[in-house]
Scaffold this active site. Structure first.
Site, PDB file in Angstrom:
ATOM      1  N   GLU A 179     -44.606 -61.234 -24.385  1.00 21.89           N
ATOM      2  CA  GLU A 179     -43.398 -60.895 -25.172  1.00 21.89           C
ATOM      3  C   GLU A 179     -42.176 -61.637 -24.625  1.00 21.89           C
ATOM      4  O   GLU A 179     -41.127 -61.056 -24.333  1.00 21.89           O
ATOM      5  CB  GLU A 179     -43.169 -59.388 -25.204  1.00 21.89           C
ATOM      6  CG  GLU A 179     -44.184 -58.630 -26.027  1.00 21.89           C
ATOM      7  CD  GLU A 179     -44.237 -59.067 -27.491  1.00 21.89           C
ATOM      8  OE1 GLU A 179     -43.337 -59.803 -27.934  1.00 21.89           O
ATOM      9  OE2 GLU A 179     -45.179 -58.667 -28.193  1.00 21.89           O
ATOM     10  N   ASP A 416     -10.228 -49.319 -38.727  1.00 25.95           N
ATOM     11  CA  ASP A 416      -9.981 -50.162 -37.559  1.00 25.95           C
ATOM     12  C   ASP A 416      -8.598 -49.834 -37.007  1.00 25.95           C
ATOM     13  O   ASP A 416      -7.651 -49.586 -37.770  1.00 25.95           O
ATOM     14  CB  ASP A 416     -10.068 -51.640 -37.958  1.00 25.95           C
ATOM     15  CG  ASP A 416      -9.905 -52.564 -36.763  1.00 25.95           C
ATOM     16  OD1 ASP A 416     -10.742 -52.496 -35.859  1.00 25.95           O
ATOM     17  OD2 ASP A 416      -8.933 -53.341 -36.748  1.00 25.95           O
ATOM     18  N   GLY A 506     -19.272 -51.434 -31.794  1.00 28.75           N
ATOM     19  CA  GLY A 506     -20.352 -52.377 -32.021  1.00 28.75           C
ATOM     20  C   GLY A 506     -21.405 -52.284 -30.934  1.00 28.75           C
ATOM     21  O   GLY A 506     -21.085 -52.065 -29.761  1.00 28.75           O
ATOM     22  N   ALA A 507     -22.668 -52.421 -31.313  1.00 25.44           N
ATOM     23  CA  ALA A 507     -23.766 -52.393 -30.345  1.00 25.44           C
ATOM     24  C   ALA A 507     -23.630 -53.572 -29.388  1.00 25.44           C
ATOM     25  O   ALA A 507     -23.109 -54.631 -29.745  1.00 25.44           O
ATOM     26  CB  ALA A 507     -25.107 -52.432 -31.062  1.00 25.44           C
ATOM     27  N   SER A 508     -24.115 -53.395 -28.170  1.00 24.65           N
ATOM     28  CA  SER A 508     -23.954 -54.417 -27.134  1.00 24.65           C
ATOM     29  C   SER A 508     -24.956 -55.554 -27.252  1.00 24.65           C
ATOM     30  O   SER A 508     -24.808 -56.582 -26.601  1.00 24.65           O
ATOM     31  CB  SER A 508     -24.090 -53.777 -25.749  1.00 24.65           C
ATOM     32  OG  SER A 508     -25.359 -53.157 -25.615  1.00 24.65           O
ATOM     33  N   TYR A 510     -27.820 -57.856 -30.018  1.00 21.21           N
ATOM     34  CA  TYR A 510     -28.083 -58.224 -31.397  1.00 21.21           C
ATOM     35  C   TYR A 510     -29.389 -57.626 -31.903  1.00 21.21           C
ATOM     36  O   TYR A 510     -30.264 -57.235 -31.129  1.00 21.21           O
ATOM     37  CB  TYR A 510     -28.108 -59.752 -31.531  1.00 21.21           C
ATOM     38  CG  TYR A 510     -26.762 -60.312 -31.928  1.00 21.21           C
ATOM     39  CD1 TYR A 510     -25.656 -60.111 -31.113  1.00 21.21           C
ATOM     40  CD2 TYR A 510     -26.588 -60.993 -33.122  1.00 21.21           C
ATOM     41  CE1 TYR A 510     -24.412 -60.598 -31.475  1.00 21.21           C
ATOM     42  CE2 TYR A 510     -25.347 -61.486 -33.485  1.00 21.21           C
ATOM     43  CZ  TYR A 510     -24.257 -61.284 -32.662  1.00 21.21           C
ATOM     44  OH  TYR A 510     -23.030 -61.753 -33.030  1.00 21.21           O
ATOM     45  N   GLY A 511     -29.478 -57.512 -33.223  1.00 23.60           N
ATOM     46  CA  GLY A 511     -30.701 -57.026 -33.850  1.00 23.60           C
ATOM     47  C   GLY A 511     -30.814 -55.513 -33.883  1.00 23.60           C
ATOM     48  O   GLY A 511     -31.891 -54.976 -34.153  1.00 23.60           O
ATOM     49  N   PRO A 513     -30.063 -51.510 -35.271  1.00 21.89           N
ATOM     50  CA  PRO A 513     -29.895 -50.891 -36.587  1.00 21.89           C
ATOM     51  C   PRO A 513     -28.419 -50.794 -36.975  1.00 21.89           C
ATOM     52  O   PRO A 513     -27.537 -50.840 -36.100  1.00 21.89           O
ATOM     53  CB  PRO A 513     -30.508 -49.492 -36.406  1.00 21.89           C
ATOM     54  CG  PRO A 513     -31.376 -49.598 -35.199  1.00 21.89           C
ATOM     55  CD  PRO A 513     -30.749 -50.633 -34.313  1.00 21.89           C
TER      56      PRO A 513
END
Length: 647
Positions: A179, A416, A506-508, A510-511, A513
């Site tokens: 992987e 925002d 924002g999520a830390s 990428y990819g 949900p």
């Protein structure tokens, strides 16, 4: 001197024979021959447990993994192909049969431990050939633990690739990278792939086995395939005309590939009609019409041939290699493999289930990428690497008959916070996931000022009138807390409602949900905090903005400069995907290149609010109207009952 009885001599000879047995020279076997004789699939870790039988499509690959002449083997793999089981068979074959020590690297230490528990330990009670060379197989000690298996004549280490310490002071004959698309390519001490290869430097039969599902183009697997001497694809003969061909998915315009009857009414009926269309034009005109069904796949694969498109070199068994003229050639030292789930014999419903997955995508970019990566085994070439023109969005605007069009059933807001203002965008959603920009809010001033906060509260309480006269309230709000006055966002959440006004960031990585919401409030802030997969949300926007108006998933913009002026359109198309070197390799990340992007960010948060409602509160957009009608009828009944009781 005491004499030893004949019985004792026999016991001694048996003990010595048993001890030396594993060191005996064995009759040479290929990896496939050894695995078919000795290997098993464990209960709980396999779809069909029991004795291993190498499938036709797996034979050449397993033999290549055990072939001493091949120094590097790289496989770009799909799911449902059996690669992990092949890998385990190859590791134990190289250890038990050839006395080669291995080190297996998983992306992280926890995943390495999971690999040991699921794939290694589960084998030990089932394979006598392993037990014969592994006296401590059923004992937990320094020779048998989650990180190491010390056998007679060889050992296997299972480690995480992220820790630099795991790459030091190890000398092996076999190194395995599993992987690898999820690895940090540089963990602080240079290129991890180069560090891995140092583990087998100087070994007489050094071998590297690399395999992974893939994501974006530019990752380490693509690099390894580019470096390979030969990259092989599997070609199999049509059962009707015999033409050798590579199975490809194709598209609606392809003259061959995976097909189904698109005139049928339901997706289930369409998927049940799945077949593969032979690429030979004459075969398509024959009595069979070139249609190949999944039931023929196993026999086709028995006659298959792995061919390198670049060199013309081919093999049927992974042991002997030939050129296009059929003359035997030297085995390539570095080989790469490309294969898709179309060849898998592990599909419960055959190609039907793959077509069903394809039909379920329905324009969802994250589902499309997942299908591309996991089913077709292909790198995803990122879309949106060229910036759209904001003039296209201005031309796309349309005059709504009312502020909220009649098909909208659910309304969310994405917000925002900046140092000098708070702003939000209101989006309405239909049962077929069309998206309407409805309203815009900007309040200038320091967010710490009470009047600014009051304006946000008033905006979130807005009630809109739909085209048919129905009143719709804003159902859920996700408001960005990162970077500017996060304490104000927490305060507003407590004031407006923890589950209605939800702080987000924002999520830390990428990819991720579109939304990830915890089940409990954050102890420090006293609120929920939603993680937003901003790149996934932006994929949705940039994909759906190109869908024709009126079709499912399309994005609608109002011909109203107060809500959607030129500046708003510029912000919505402010970002493009750009390659960026990271520890995971090259990733394509969204970049606004210094342009303002608040409108796009607020779309991300509004979409996240919708997904929170769907995934955490069981919102069903397609049935939302009837749900509302039922609730209204119930409310009316209670009101009527209240009047009667009051009377």
């Amino acid at each position: 001197m005491n004499q030893i009885s004949p019985e004792s001599w026999e016991a001694i000879k048996e003990a010595v024979s048993a001890g030396l047995g594993p060191l005996k020279t064995q009759i040479p076997q290929s990896a496939v021959e050894w695995a078919d004789e000795h290997f098993y699939l464990p209960e709980g870790a396999s779809q069909i447990p029991g004795r291993w039988s190498t499938q036709p499509v797996q034979k050449a690959l397993l033999n290549m993994m055990g072939n001493d002449a091949i120094a590097s083997f790289t496989l770009k793999k799909p799911t449902r192909f059996g690669y992990t089981k092949m890998l385990c068979a190859a590791i134990w074959y190289l250890g038990v049969h050839k006395k080669r020590s291995s080190v297996v690297y998983e992306p992280t230490d926890p995943l390495a431990k999971k690999f040991t528990l699921d794939e290694v330990d589960s084998l030990l009670p089932m394979v006598p050939a392993i037990q014969a060379v592994f006296p401590d197989w059923n004992v937990n000690n320094e020779k048998n633990n989650a990180k190491k298996k010390s056998c007679i004549g060889f050992s296997i280490d299972i480690l995480g690739a992220e820790s630099p310490n795991n790459h030091r002071a190890l000398t092996k004959q076999v190194v395995v990278g599993d992987e690898m698309s999820a690895w940090k390519i540089n963990s602080g001490e240079g290129d991890n792939v180069k560090n891995l290869l140092k583990r087998i430097q100087g070994s007489s039969f050094g071998k590297a086995l690399f395999g992974s599902t893939v994501t974006f183009t530019g990752d380490v697997i693509e690099r390894l395939l580019d470096e390979a001497d030969c990259v092989f694809n599997f070609h199999i003969p049509c059962p009707h005309c015999g033409k050798m061909q590579r199975l490809l998915w194709g598209d609606k315009d392809s003259t061959y590939g995976m097909k189904w009857n698109n005139s049928l009414q339901t997706d289930e009926e369409k998927s049940n009609s799945a077949y593969y269309l032979c690429e030979d034009a004459k075969c398509q005109q024959s009595e069979s019409k070139g249609k190949i069904y999944y039931r023929s796949l196993s026999k086709m694969e028995e006659l298959g041939r792995w061919i390198c498109q670049k060199t013309g070199i081919w093999t049927e068994d992974g042991l002997s290699f030939f050129n296009e003229a059929g003359s035997r050639v030297k085995t390539p030292k570095r080989v790469g493999i490309e294969v898709s789930a179309l060849y898998s014999l592990n599909l419960t419903e055959g190609w039907i289930e793959l077509v069903r997955e394809w039909l379920d995508i329905k324009g969802d970019p994250s589902k499309l990428q997942s299908f591309w990566n996991l089913v077709l085994g292909l790198h995803w070439q990122p879309q949106h690497t060229k910036r759209m023109s904001h003039e296209d969005l201005l031309d796309r605007r349309e005059k709504y008959k009312a502020q909220v069009p009649k098909d909208v059933v659910y309304i969310t807001v994405g917000g925002d916070t900046q140092d000098n203002r708070m702003e939000g965008y209101t989006w309405g959603f239909t049962p077929d996931f069309r998206k309407y920009l409805i309203d815009k809010f900007i309040c200038m001033g320091d967010p710490r000022d009470q009047e600014v906060q009051d304006a946000v509260v008033q905006y979130c309480d807005t009630t809109y009138t739909r085209e048919d006269g129905e009143k719709l309230r804003i159902s859920r709000i996700c408001w960005d807390l990162a970077g500017h006055r996060s304490e104000i966002v927490y305060k507003l959440s407590k004031r407006i409602g923890l589950l209605r006004f939800i702080p987000c960031r924002g999520a830390s990585s990428y990819g991720q949900p579109v939304q990830t919401m915890p089940m409990q409030v954050n102890k420090k802030t006293g609120t929920y905090i939603v993680q937003v997969g901003t790149d996934t949300a932006k994929d949705t926007f940039y994909t759906d903005i190109e869908v024709p108006l009126g079709e499912p998933r399309a994005i609608h913009l109002p011909l109203d400069d107060r809500v959607c002026d030129e500046d708003t359109c510029k912000q919505l198309v402010s970002e493009v995907r750009k390659p960026k070197k990271t520890k995971q390799g090259v990733l394509f990340v969204y970049d606004n290149e210094g342009r303002r992007n608040e409108a796009l960010d607020c779309f991300d948060y509004a979409l996240s609010a919708l997904h929170v409602s769907i995934e955490k509160f069981s919102l069903n957009l397609s049935d939302y109207k009837s749900q509302q009608q039922t609730q209204k009828a119930a409310a009316a009944s209670f009101a009527e009952l209240g009047k009667k009781l009051g009377a």
